[in-house]
Write a protein that holds these residues in place. Structure first.
Motif, short mmCIF file in Angstrom:
data_model
loop_
_atom_site.label_atom_id
_atom_site.label_comp_id
_atom_site.label_asym_id
_atom_site.label_seq_id
_atom_site.Cartn_x
_atom_site.Cartn_y
_atom_site.Cartn_z
N MET A 326 0.82 -1.20 0.00
CA MET A 326 0.00 0.00 0.00
C MET A 326 0.86 1.25 0.00
O MET A 326 0.58 2.22 -0.72
N GLU A 327 1.93 1.24 0.79
CA GLU A 327 2.82 2.40 0.84
C GLU A 327 3.52 2.61 -0.49
O GLU A 327 3.69 3.75 -0.96
N GLU A 328 3.92 1.50 -1.13
CA GLU A 328 4.63 1.60 -2.40
C GLU A 328 3.73 2.06 -3.54
O GLU A 328 4.15 2.84 -4.41
N CYS A 329 2.47 1.62 -3.52
CA CYS A 329 1.62 1.78 -4.70
C CYS A 329 0.49 2.81 -4.57
O CYS A 329 -0.20 3.07 -5.56
N LYS A 330 0.29 3.37 -3.40
CA LYS A 330 -0.91 4.18 -3.17
C LYS A 330 -1.03 5.37 -4.12
O LYS A 330 -2.14 5.76 -4.49
N ASN A 331 0.09 5.93 -4.55
CA ASN A 331 0.03 7.10 -5.43
C ASN A 331 0.32 6.78 -6.89
O ASN A 331 0.45 7.68 -7.72
#
Length: 396
Positions: A326-331
Protein backbone atom coordinates in the motif's frame (compact mmCIF):
# COMPACT_ATOMS: atom_id res chain seq x y z
CA UNK A 1 4.39 -39.93 7.66
CA UNK A 2 7.84 -38.72 8.62
CA UNK A 3 9.05 -35.62 6.82
CA UNK A 4 12.45 -36.66 5.48
CA UNK A 5 14.87 -34.03 4.21
CA UNK A 6 16.32 -35.84 1.21
CA UNK A 7 15.47 -34.33 -2.17
CA UNK A 8 15.16 -37.65 -4.03
CA UNK A 9 12.36 -40.15 -3.95
CA UNK A 10 13.33 -43.53 -2.48
CA UNK A 11 11.20 -46.35 -3.87
CA UNK A 12 10.12 -48.98 -1.37
CA UNK A 13 10.35 -52.67 -2.24
CA UNK A 14 6.57 -52.77 -2.51
CA UNK A 15 6.41 -50.06 -5.16
CA UNK A 16 4.88 -51.10 -8.46
CA UNK A 17 7.85 -49.65 -10.34
CA UNK A 18 10.50 -51.33 -8.19
CA UNK A 19 8.71 -54.65 -8.70
CA UNK A 20 8.99 -54.10 -12.44
CA UNK A 21 12.74 -53.52 -12.11
CA UNK A 22 12.94 -49.87 -13.19
CA UNK A 23 16.24 -48.14 -12.56
CA UNK A 24 16.15 -44.68 -10.96
CA UNK A 25 17.54 -41.29 -11.84
CA UNK A 26 16.00 -38.35 -10.09
CA UNK A 27 16.00 -34.61 -10.45
CA UNK A 28 17.07 -32.58 -7.46
CA UNK A 29 15.48 -29.26 -6.60
CA UNK A 30 15.02 -26.89 -3.73
CA UNK A 31 11.67 -26.17 -2.18
CA UNK A 32 10.09 -22.87 -3.14
CA UNK A 33 11.84 -20.13 -1.12
CA UNK A 34 8.76 -17.94 -0.97
CA UNK A 35 7.35 -16.01 1.98
CA UNK A 36 5.16 -18.09 4.27
CA UNK A 37 1.46 -17.13 4.12
CA UNK A 38 -0.58 -17.08 7.30
CA UNK A 39 -3.64 -19.30 7.67
CA UNK A 40 -6.86 -19.04 9.60
CA UNK A 41 -7.77 -22.39 11.06
CA UNK A 42 -11.32 -23.23 12.09
CA UNK A 43 -10.60 -25.84 14.74
CA UNK A 44 -12.54 -27.51 17.49
CA UNK A 45 -9.67 -27.02 19.93
CA UNK A 46 -6.41 -25.15 20.16
CA UNK A 47 -4.45 -28.38 19.90
CA UNK A 48 -5.69 -29.17 16.38
CA UNK A 49 -3.02 -27.08 14.63
CA UNK A 50 -0.02 -28.25 16.67
CA UNK A 51 1.55 -31.44 15.32
CA UNK A 52 2.39 -34.05 17.92
CA UNK A 53 6.12 -34.70 18.39
CA UNK A 54 5.55 -38.21 17.04
CA UNK A 55 2.64 -37.73 14.64
CA UNK A 56 1.83 -34.87 12.30
CA UNK A 57 -1.67 -33.75 11.42
CA UNK A 58 -2.68 -34.69 7.88
CA UNK A 59 -3.67 -32.35 5.04
CA UNK A 60 -5.08 -33.41 1.65
CA UNK A 61 -5.86 -31.35 -1.45
CA UNK A 62 -6.18 -31.70 -5.21
CA UNK A 63 -6.54 -29.79 -8.47
CA UNK A 64 -8.21 -30.85 -11.71
CA UNK A 65 -5.88 -31.82 -14.59
CA UNK A 66 -6.21 -28.84 -16.88
CA UNK A 67 -2.62 -29.27 -18.04
CA UNK A 68 -2.31 -25.50 -17.87
CA UNK A 69 -2.58 -24.41 -14.26
CA UNK A 70 -3.31 -20.71 -13.98
CA UNK A 71 -2.22 -18.11 -11.47
CA UNK A 72 -5.44 -18.52 -9.49
CA UNK A 73 -4.82 -22.26 -8.98
CA UNK A 74 -1.25 -21.57 -7.98
CA UNK A 75 -1.70 -18.63 -5.61
CA UNK A 76 -4.96 -19.95 -4.18
CA UNK A 77 -3.83 -23.54 -3.62
CA UNK A 78 -0.52 -24.95 -4.78
CA UNK A 79 1.75 -22.20 -3.42
CA UNK A 80 0.17 -22.71 -0.02
CA UNK A 81 0.81 -26.47 -0.26
CA UNK A 82 4.53 -25.74 -0.34
CA UNK A 83 4.21 -24.12 3.08
CA UNK A 84 1.91 -26.79 4.50
CA UNK A 85 4.21 -29.69 3.61
CA UNK A 86 6.76 -28.43 6.13
CA UNK A 87 4.29 -28.63 9.02
CA UNK A 88 1.85 -31.41 8.12
CA UNK A 89 1.76 -34.85 6.58
CA UNK A 90 0.52 -33.97 3.11
CA UNK A 91 -1.16 -35.77 0.22
CA UNK A 92 -1.65 -33.84 -3.02
CA UNK A 93 -3.37 -35.40 -6.01
CA UNK A 94 -4.64 -34.71 -9.51
CA UNK A 95 -8.41 -35.18 -9.47
CA UNK A 96 -8.88 -36.69 -12.92
CA UNK A 97 -12.16 -38.35 -11.94
CA UNK A 98 -13.64 -34.91 -11.30
CA UNK A 99 -12.48 -33.77 -14.74
CA UNK A 100 -15.01 -36.00 -16.54
CA UNK A 101 -18.16 -34.56 -14.91
CA UNK A 102 -18.40 -32.08 -17.80
CA UNK A 103 -17.64 -32.65 -21.51
CA UNK A 104 -13.88 -32.97 -22.00
CA UNK A 105 -11.24 -33.76 -24.61
CA UNK A 106 -10.47 -37.47 -24.34
CA UNK A 107 -7.17 -37.06 -26.20
CA UNK A 108 -6.00 -34.40 -23.78
CA UNK A 109 -6.87 -35.97 -20.41
CA UNK A 110 -3.77 -38.17 -20.11
CA UNK A 111 -1.37 -35.41 -21.15
CA UNK A 112 -3.09 -32.84 -18.93
CA UNK A 113 -2.83 -35.19 -15.95
CA UNK A 114 0.92 -35.65 -16.39
CA UNK A 115 1.49 -31.96 -17.07
CA UNK A 116 -0.43 -30.99 -13.94
CA UNK A 117 1.62 -33.41 -11.85
CA UNK A 118 4.80 -31.91 -13.29
CA UNK A 119 3.59 -28.43 -12.38
CA UNK A 120 2.90 -29.54 -8.80
CA UNK A 121 6.56 -30.49 -8.50
CA UNK A 122 7.80 -27.44 -10.39
CA UNK A 123 5.89 -25.19 -8.00
CA UNK A 124 7.80 -26.63 -5.05
CA UNK A 125 5.87 -29.67 -3.83
CA UNK A 126 8.66 -31.78 -2.34
CA UNK A 127 8.30 -35.54 -2.76
CA UNK A 128 10.44 -36.15 0.32
CA UNK A 129 7.67 -34.47 2.35
CA UNK A 130 4.46 -35.01 0.36
CA UNK A 131 2.75 -37.85 -1.50
CA UNK A 132 1.81 -36.86 -5.06
CA UNK A 133 -0.50 -39.12 -7.07
CA UNK A 134 -3.36 -39.38 -9.55
CA UNK A 135 -6.84 -39.80 -8.07
CA UNK A 136 -7.91 -42.62 -10.41
CA UNK A 137 -4.78 -44.62 -9.53
CA UNK A 138 -6.25 -45.20 -6.06
CA UNK A 139 -9.45 -47.14 -6.72
CA UNK A 140 -10.69 -46.63 -3.17
CA UNK A 141 -11.84 -43.11 -4.15
CA UNK A 142 -14.62 -44.58 -6.27
CA UNK A 143 -15.46 -47.33 -3.80
CA UNK A 144 -15.80 -44.90 -0.91
CA UNK A 145 -17.91 -42.59 -3.05
CA UNK A 146 -20.40 -45.42 -3.64
CA UNK A 147 -20.50 -46.35 0.02
CA UNK A 148 -21.06 -42.73 1.03
CA UNK A 149 -23.73 -42.30 -1.65
CA UNK A 150 -25.94 -44.78 0.17
CA UNK A 151 -26.03 -42.39 3.13
CA UNK A 152 -26.32 -39.12 1.18
CA UNK A 153 -29.80 -37.53 0.95
CA UNK A 154 -30.37 -36.39 -2.61
CA UNK A 155 -31.74 -33.10 -1.30
CA UNK A 156 -28.29 -32.23 0.04
CA UNK A 157 -26.80 -32.53 -3.44
CA UNK A 158 -29.58 -30.64 -5.20
CA UNK A 159 -28.90 -27.65 -2.95
CA UNK A 160 -25.24 -27.40 -3.93
CA UNK A 161 -24.60 -24.04 -5.59
CA UNK A 162 -22.18 -25.33 -8.22
CA UNK A 163 -24.59 -28.08 -9.28
CA UNK A 164 -27.33 -25.53 -9.85
CA UNK A 165 -25.03 -23.29 -11.90
CA UNK A 166 -23.31 -25.98 -13.96
CA UNK A 167 -26.42 -28.07 -14.63
CA UNK A 168 -28.14 -24.94 -15.89
CA UNK A 169 -25.28 -24.37 -18.32
CA UNK A 170 -25.47 -28.00 -19.45
CA UNK A 171 -29.19 -27.71 -20.20
CA UNK A 172 -30.86 -29.10 -17.11
CA UNK A 173 -31.89 -32.69 -17.87
CA UNK A 174 -28.91 -33.13 -20.19
CA UNK A 175 -26.48 -32.70 -17.29
CA UNK A 176 -24.71 -35.89 -16.25
CA UNK A 177 -25.49 -37.73 -13.02
CA UNK A 178 -21.86 -37.23 -12.03
CA UNK A 179 -22.41 -33.49 -11.98
CA UNK A 180 -24.92 -34.06 -9.19
CA UNK A 181 -22.90 -36.63 -7.29
CA UNK A 182 -19.36 -35.28 -7.63
CA UNK A 183 -19.56 -33.58 -4.19
CA UNK A 184 -19.84 -37.11 -2.76
CA UNK A 185 -16.65 -38.02 -4.62
CA UNK A 186 -15.06 -34.89 -3.19
CA UNK A 187 -16.15 -35.97 0.28
CA UNK A 188 -14.61 -39.38 -0.40
CA UNK A 189 -11.35 -37.69 -1.46
CA UNK A 190 -11.18 -35.98 1.92
CA UNK A 191 -12.51 -38.68 4.27
CA UNK A 192 -10.56 -41.49 2.64
CA UNK A 193 -7.29 -40.22 4.11
CA UNK A 194 -8.49 -39.41 7.64
CA UNK A 195 -7.74 -35.78 6.91
CA UNK A 196 -7.35 -33.32 9.75
CA UNK A 197 -7.38 -30.21 7.55
CA UNK A 198 -8.33 -29.31 3.98
CA UNK A 199 -7.05 -26.13 2.28
CA UNK A 200 -10.09 -24.46 0.71
CA UNK A 201 -11.02 -21.17 -0.88
CA UNK A 202 -14.03 -19.26 0.37
CA UNK A 203 -16.09 -20.60 -2.55
CA UNK A 204 -15.31 -24.22 -1.71
CA UNK A 205 -16.43 -24.22 1.91
CA UNK A 206 -19.85 -25.64 0.94
CA UNK A 207 -18.21 -28.80 -0.39
CA UNK A 208 -16.19 -29.25 2.76
CA UNK A 209 -19.31 -28.75 4.86
CA UNK A 210 -20.95 -31.57 2.91
CA UNK A 211 -17.95 -33.81 3.67
CA UNK A 212 -18.20 -32.93 7.35
CA UNK A 213 -21.96 -33.57 7.39
CA UNK A 214 -21.50 -36.92 5.66
CA UNK A 215 -18.77 -37.96 8.07
CA UNK A 216 -20.99 -37.17 11.04
CA UNK A 217 -23.97 -38.90 9.45
CA UNK A 218 -22.03 -42.10 8.73
CA UNK A 219 -20.48 -42.02 12.21
CA UNK A 220 -23.97 -41.83 13.70
CA UNK A 221 -25.44 -44.51 11.43
CA UNK A 222 -22.69 -47.10 11.68
CA UNK A 223 -20.12 -46.08 14.30
CA UNK A 224 -19.91 -46.42 18.05
CA UNK A 225 -21.25 -49.55 19.73
CA UNK A 226 -22.88 -50.76 16.51
CA UNK A 227 -19.48 -51.02 14.86
CA UNK A 228 -17.92 -52.63 17.93
CA UNK A 229 -20.57 -55.37 17.92
CA UNK A 230 -19.43 -56.23 14.39
CA UNK A 231 -15.85 -56.70 15.53
CA UNK A 232 -14.56 -53.18 14.95
CA UNK A 233 -12.86 -50.82 17.36
CA UNK A 234 -16.02 -48.76 17.91
CA UNK A 235 -16.12 -44.99 18.13
CA UNK A 236 -16.02 -42.72 15.07
CA UNK A 237 -15.32 -44.19 11.65
CA UNK A 238 -14.33 -40.86 10.10
CA UNK A 239 -12.46 -37.83 11.36
CA UNK A 240 -14.32 -34.55 10.95
CA UNK A 241 -11.97 -32.43 8.80
CA UNK A 242 -11.44 -28.70 9.36
CA UNK A 243 -10.83 -26.01 6.71
CA UNK A 244 -7.59 -24.10 6.28
CA UNK A 245 -8.20 -20.78 4.55
CA UNK A 246 -5.24 -18.55 3.62
CA UNK A 247 -5.70 -14.87 4.46
CA UNK A 248 -4.45 -13.81 1.03
CA UNK A 249 -4.58 -15.51 -2.32
CA UNK A 250 -7.56 -17.74 -1.53
CA UNK A 251 -9.50 -16.36 -4.46
CA UNK A 252 -7.72 -14.76 -7.39
CA UNK A 253 -10.12 -12.99 -9.71
CA UNK A 254 -10.31 -12.75 -13.49
CA UNK A 255 -8.20 -10.15 -15.30
CA UNK A 256 -11.25 -9.14 -17.34
CA UNK A 257 -13.76 -9.02 -14.47
CA UNK A 258 -12.77 -8.40 -10.87
CA UNK A 259 -16.02 -9.99 -9.65
CA UNK A 260 -15.45 -13.41 -11.26
CA UNK A 261 -12.97 -16.01 -10.11
CA UNK A 262 -10.01 -16.69 -12.41
CA UNK A 263 -11.01 -19.88 -14.20
CA UNK A 264 -9.84 -22.22 -16.94
CA UNK A 265 -13.44 -22.48 -18.13
CA UNK A 266 -13.69 -18.76 -18.92
CA UNK A 267 -13.99 -18.35 -22.70
CA UNK A 268 -11.20 -15.80 -23.00
CA UNK A 269 -7.58 -16.75 -22.27
CA UNK A 270 -7.07 -13.05 -21.63
CA UNK A 271 -8.91 -13.52 -18.30
CA UNK A 272 -6.11 -15.58 -16.74
CA UNK A 273 -2.36 -15.93 -16.53
CA UNK A 274 -1.25 -19.50 -17.08
CA UNK A 275 1.89 -20.62 -15.28
CA UNK A 276 3.52 -21.55 -18.59
CA UNK A 277 2.66 -18.31 -20.42
CA UNK A 278 5.64 -16.59 -22.01
CA UNK A 279 7.04 -13.36 -20.58
CA UNK A 280 5.63 -11.33 -23.48
CA UNK A 281 2.20 -12.91 -23.10
CA UNK A 282 2.10 -12.24 -19.35
CA UNK A 283 3.08 -8.61 -19.90
CA UNK A 284 0.44 -8.24 -22.63
CA UNK A 285 -2.35 -9.75 -20.52
CA UNK A 286 -1.56 -7.49 -17.58
CA UNK A 287 -1.29 -4.46 -19.86
CA UNK A 288 -4.77 -5.19 -21.24
CA UNK A 289 -6.45 -6.24 -17.97
CA UNK A 290 -9.51 -4.39 -16.73
CA UNK A 291 -8.93 -1.51 -14.32
CA UNK A 292 -10.87 1.60 -13.23
CA UNK A 293 -10.68 5.39 -13.47
CA UNK A 294 -10.11 6.17 -9.77
CA UNK A 295 -7.00 8.06 -8.73
CA UNK A 296 -4.34 6.09 -6.83
CA UNK A 297 -4.47 2.44 -5.78
CA UNK A 298 -6.05 0.90 -2.69
CA UNK A 299 -7.08 -2.39 -1.09
CA UNK A 300 -10.55 -3.36 0.12
CA UNK A 301 -12.69 -0.80 -1.69
CA UNK A 302 -15.87 -2.62 -2.76
CA UNK A 303 -16.21 -0.23 -5.70
CA UNK A 304 -12.75 -1.24 -6.97
CA UNK A 305 -12.66 -5.07 -7.20
CA UNK A 306 -10.05 -5.11 -9.98
CA UNK A 307 -7.76 -2.84 -7.99
CA UNK A 308 -8.00 -5.04 -4.90
CA UNK A 309 -7.36 -8.19 -6.97
CA UNK A 310 -4.27 -6.86 -8.76
CA UNK A 311 -2.76 -5.44 -5.58
CA UNK A 312 -3.36 -8.78 -3.82
CA UNK A 313 -1.60 -10.65 -6.62
CA UNK A 314 1.32 -8.23 -6.42
CA UNK A 315 1.46 -8.63 -2.65
CA UNK A 316 1.84 -12.41 -2.91
CA UNK A 317 4.27 -12.64 -5.82
CA UNK A 318 6.46 -9.82 -4.46
CA UNK A 319 6.54 -11.27 -0.95
CA UNK A 320 5.76 -7.91 0.61
CA UNK A 321 3.22 -7.24 3.32
CA UNK A 322 -0.09 -5.56 2.60
CA UNK A 323 1.13 -2.43 4.34
CA UNK A 324 4.35 -2.35 2.30
CA UNK A 325 2.42 -2.75 -0.96
CA UNK A 326 0.00 0.00 0.00
CA UNK A 327 2.82 2.40 0.84
CA UNK A 328 4.63 1.60 -2.40
CA UNK A 329 1.62 1.78 -4.70
CA UNK A 330 -0.91 4.18 -3.17
CA UNK A 331 0.03 7.10 -5.43
CA UNK A 332 0.73 5.09 -8.57
CA UNK A 333 -1.20 5.33 -11.82
CA UNK A 334 -2.24 2.16 -13.63
CA UNK A 335 0.36 2.97 -16.29
CA UNK A 336 3.08 2.76 -13.64
CA UNK A 337 1.68 -0.16 -11.67
CA UNK A 338 0.96 -2.60 -14.51
CA UNK A 339 4.60 -2.96 -15.65
CA UNK A 340 5.62 -3.35 -12.00
CA UNK A 341 3.07 -6.15 -11.56
CA UNK A 342 4.06 -7.81 -14.84
CA UNK A 343 7.76 -7.85 -13.87
CA UNK A 344 6.93 -9.31 -10.43
CA UNK A 345 4.75 -12.07 -11.90
CA UNK A 346 7.33 -12.94 -14.58
CA UNK A 347 10.16 -13.07 -12.02
CA UNK A 348 8.06 -15.26 -9.72
CA UNK A 349 7.04 -17.74 -12.44
CA UNK A 350 10.37 -17.99 -14.24
CA UNK A 351 11.97 -20.64 -11.95
CA UNK A 352 8.74 -22.65 -12.03
CA UNK A 353 8.83 -22.73 -15.82
CA UNK A 354 12.49 -23.81 -15.84
CA UNK A 355 11.84 -26.63 -13.37
CA UNK A 356 8.76 -27.75 -15.30
CA UNK A 357 10.86 -28.21 -18.45
CA UNK A 358 13.41 -30.26 -16.47
CA UNK A 359 10.73 -32.50 -14.95
CA UNK A 360 8.82 -33.16 -18.18
CA UNK A 361 12.09 -34.10 -19.87
CA UNK A 362 12.37 -36.97 -17.35
CA UNK A 363 9.32 -39.10 -18.17
CA UNK A 364 10.43 -42.07 -16.07
CA UNK A 365 11.02 -39.82 -13.07
CA UNK A 366 7.47 -38.50 -13.12
CA UNK A 367 6.05 -42.02 -13.50
CA UNK A 368 7.94 -43.14 -10.41
CA UNK A 369 6.83 -40.14 -8.36
CA UNK A 370 3.17 -40.84 -9.14
CA UNK A 371 3.52 -44.59 -8.58
CA UNK A 372 5.14 -44.14 -5.19
CA UNK A 373 2.53 -41.54 -4.21
CA UNK A 374 -0.30 -43.87 -5.19
CA UNK A 375 1.25 -46.73 -3.21
CA UNK A 376 1.41 -44.60 -0.07
CA UNK A 377 -2.12 -43.27 -0.56
CA UNK A 378 -3.48 -46.79 -1.11
CA UNK A 379 -2.07 -47.95 2.22
CA UNK A 380 -4.09 -45.30 4.05
CA UNK A 381 -7.18 -45.65 1.86
CA UNK A 382 -7.50 -49.44 2.26
CA UNK A 383 -7.62 -49.06 6.03
CA UNK A 384 -10.48 -46.56 5.74
CA UNK A 385 -12.43 -48.77 3.34
CA UNK A 386 -11.95 -51.81 5.57
CA UNK A 387 -13.27 -49.95 8.62
CA UNK A 388 -16.34 -48.60 6.85
CA UNK A 389 -17.26 -51.89 5.16
CA UNK A 390 -16.89 -53.69 8.46
CA UNK A 391 -19.10 -51.12 10.19
CA UNK A 392 -21.69 -51.32 7.39
CA UNK A 393 -21.95 -55.10 7.80
CA UNK A 394 -20.15 -56.31 4.68
CA UNK A 395 -18.58 -59.76 4.62
CA UNK A 396 -14.87 -58.93 4.50
Amino acid sequence: MAAAHATSLILSSSSRFSRLGYSTRFLRHNTNPLPVPRFRCYCSSSDETSPSPSLKKRVVSGVQPTGSIHLGNYLGAIKNWVTLQDTYETLFFIVDLHAITLPYDVQELRKATRDTAALYLACGVDISKASVFVQSHVRAHVELMWLLSSSTPIGWLQKMTQFKEKSRKEGGENASVSLLTYPVLMAADILLYKSDFVPVGEDQKQHLELARDLAQRVNNLYGGRKWKKLGGRGGSIFKIPEPLIPQVGARVMSLTDGLSKMSKSAPSDQSRINLLDSKDLIADKIKRCKTDSFAGLEFDNAERPECNNLLSVYQIVSGNTKEEVMEECKNMSWGTFKPLLADAVIEHLSPIQVRYEEITAESAYLDKVLSEGADRATEIAESTIHNLKQAMGFYI
